[in-house]
Design an enzyme around this catalytic site. Structure first.
Site, PDB file in Angstrom:
ATOM      1  CG  ASP A  73      -4.988   3.471  -5.079  1.00 38.18           C
ATOM      2  OD1 ASP A  73      -5.457   2.760  -6.098  1.00 38.18           O
ATOM      3  OD2 ASP A  73      -4.732   4.760  -5.252  1.00 38.18           O
ATOM      4  CG  HIS A 116      -2.252  -0.628   0.804  1.00 36.67           C
ATOM      5  ND1 HIS A 116      -3.190   0.215  -0.088  1.00 36.67           N
ATOM      6  CD2 HIS A 116      -3.054  -1.826   1.013  1.00 36.67           C
ATOM      7  CE1 HIS A 116      -4.312  -0.449   0.027  1.00 36.67           C
ATOM      8  NE2 HIS A 116      -4.292  -1.895   0.557  1.00 36.67           N
TER       9      HIS A 116
END
Length: 168
Positions: free
Chosen positions: A143, A139
């Site tokens: 995303d 992350h």
């Protein structure tokens, strides 16, 4: 499967990136690390410049690298430079797994077993061969929106192949 992933990476180049402590580096070459199981471990030899290979070329290199891995004949160079990893836990019968990212890569994709499942088509229930595709991601780089679109592209690519699809 491999060609579908490589084509999707071309459309979403951020998937082909690495984490470099304080920045993201998007790699130009698409070098696919292929998870290959041996009797006691998993090795990830690399298909260099996978985007420049057709389906037959990818299949040939997958076979060669898997054979070298299982025979213990990999060289250091065979294991270096991966920018994205593809795994096939489906070969063990798995239908849902959670792969671990091959650091510093941004993601790893696992293809699960193809199984018959009931699906709804035109308000009718039909039996179709289905498979889960699982993606683990970093992350710090990626995303959910980009990864969802990437997985959709892989799915669309897979579903677009027909007996007339050119392999050479």
């Amino acid at each position: 499967m491999m060609k579908a992933v490589v084509s999707a990476i071309k459309d979403y180049p951020i998937m082909n990136s690495v984490w470099a402590v304080d920045k993201i580096i998007v790699k130009r070459d698409i070098n696919i690390a292929l998870a290959v199981g041996t009797e006691d471990s998993v090795m990830t030899p690399v298909i260099k410049k996978a985007d420049q290979k057709n389906i037959a070329g990818l299949a040939r290199e997958i076979d060669e690298l898997a054979q070298k891995t299982r025979e213990g004949k990999l060289r250091l160079d065979d294991m270096q430079g991966g920018t994205f990893t593809v795994n096939n836990t489906g070969s063990f019968g798995s239908i849902l797994s959670y792969p671990i990212i091959n650091y510093p890569q941004a993601a790893i994709l696992t293809f699960e077993s193809i199984v018959k499942k009931p699906v709804v088509i035109n308000d009718m229930i039909a039996v179709r061969s289905m498979a889960n595709i699982c993606l683990s991601l970093d992350h710090r780089i990626l995303d959910g929106v980009i990864c969802g679109r990437f997985l959709q592209r892989v799915k669309d690519n897979l579903e677009s192949y027909t007996p007339d699809t050119k392999i050479y």
